[in-house]
Design an enzyme around this catalytic site. Sequence first.
Site, PDB file in Angstrom:
ATOM      1  N   GLU A   6      -1.733  -8.719  -2.519  1.00  0.00           N
ATOM      2  CA  GLU A   6      -1.892  -9.659  -3.629  1.00  0.00           C
ATOM      3  C   GLU A   6      -1.877  -8.963  -4.983  1.00  0.00           C
ATOM      4  O   GLU A   6      -1.376  -9.507  -5.955  1.00  0.00           O
ATOM      5  CB  GLU A   6      -3.182 -10.460  -3.464  1.00  0.00           C
ATOM      6  CG  GLU A   6      -3.154 -11.362  -2.243  1.00  0.00           C
ATOM      7  CD  GLU A   6      -4.462 -12.102  -2.015  1.00  0.00           C
ATOM      8  OE1 GLU A   6      -5.424 -11.903  -2.788  1.00  0.00           O
ATOM      9  OE2 GLU A   6      -4.524 -12.869  -1.044  1.00  0.00           O
ATOM     10  N   VAL A   7      -2.460  -7.758  -5.059  1.00  0.00           N
ATOM     11  CA  VAL A   7      -2.452  -6.977  -6.293  1.00  0.00           C
ATOM     12  C   VAL A   7      -1.503  -5.807  -6.056  1.00  0.00           C
ATOM     13  O   VAL A   7      -1.671  -5.048  -5.103  1.00  0.00           O
ATOM     14  CB  VAL A   7      -3.860  -6.466  -6.660  1.00  0.00           C
ATOM     15  CG1 VAL A   7      -3.811  -5.596  -7.918  1.00  0.00           C
ATOM     16  CG2 VAL A   7      -4.824  -7.637  -6.856  1.00  0.00           C
ATOM     17  N   HIS A  48      -4.012  -0.291  -2.495  1.00  0.00           N
ATOM     18  CA  HIS A  48      -5.456  -0.209  -2.320  1.00  0.00           C
ATOM     19  C   HIS A  48      -5.788  -0.288  -0.836  1.00  0.00           C
ATOM     20  O   HIS A  48      -5.099  -0.938  -0.071  1.00  0.00           O
ATOM     21  CB  HIS A  48      -6.185  -1.311  -3.095  1.00  0.00           C
ATOM     22  CG  HIS A  48      -5.670  -2.688  -2.870  1.00  0.00           C
ATOM     23  ND1 HIS A  48      -4.484  -3.148  -3.395  1.00  0.00           N
ATOM     24  CD2 HIS A  48      -6.199  -3.734  -2.181  1.00  0.00           C
ATOM     25  CE1 HIS A  48      -4.298  -4.407  -3.041  1.00  0.00           C
ATOM     26  NE2 HIS A  48      -5.317  -4.784  -2.292  1.00  0.00           N
ATOM     27  N   HIS A  83      -8.656  -1.315   1.903  1.00  0.00           N
ATOM     28  CA  HIS A  83      -9.862  -2.107   2.151  1.00  0.00           C
ATOM     29  C   HIS A  83     -10.710  -1.354   3.167  1.00  0.00           C
ATOM     30  O   HIS A  83     -10.219  -0.986   4.234  1.00  0.00           O
ATOM     31  CB  HIS A  83      -9.511  -3.477   2.740  1.00  0.00           C
ATOM     32  CG  HIS A  83      -8.721  -4.358   1.846  1.00  0.00           C
ATOM     33  ND1 HIS A  83      -9.277  -5.370   1.113  1.00  0.00           N
ATOM     34  CD2 HIS A  83      -7.390  -4.371   1.556  1.00  0.00           C
ATOM     35  CE1 HIS A  83      -8.341  -5.994   0.422  1.00  0.00           C
ATOM     36  NE2 HIS A  83      -7.185  -5.399   0.676  1.00  0.00           N
TER      37      HIS A  83
END
Length: 116
Positions: free
Chosen positions: A96-97, A101, A103
């Site tokens: 989504e971004v 990244h 998690h």
Amino acid sequence: MATETIFSKIIRKEIPANIVYQDELVTAFRDIAPQAPTHILIIPNKLIPTVNDVTTEDEATLGRLFTVAAKIAQQEGIAEDGYRLIMNCNKHGGQEVFHIHMHLLGGEHLGPMRAK
């Protein structure tokens, strides 16, 4: 060309975030919509939009994502019972971004991952 994201502002502390770790290569902060009791995002300080954009120059930074994940898991008390690390790539992968990244999820039994 990479476009700056909300994560860039979190790294520079221009917007508030619950940062749990930061060094010259990576920043880690609690997810604002946690999917588990412990849900922390670990991001490179360098903007890399997707896993497809990773180069050999990024290997030290990506290795740091994993060592920081292990360190945070210890600090959060979830290392012994276990945790899950997830990295999504592009829209079909659930990204989504567009600043890669990782998690870090844990604090409860997460069960098996299943594809639809």
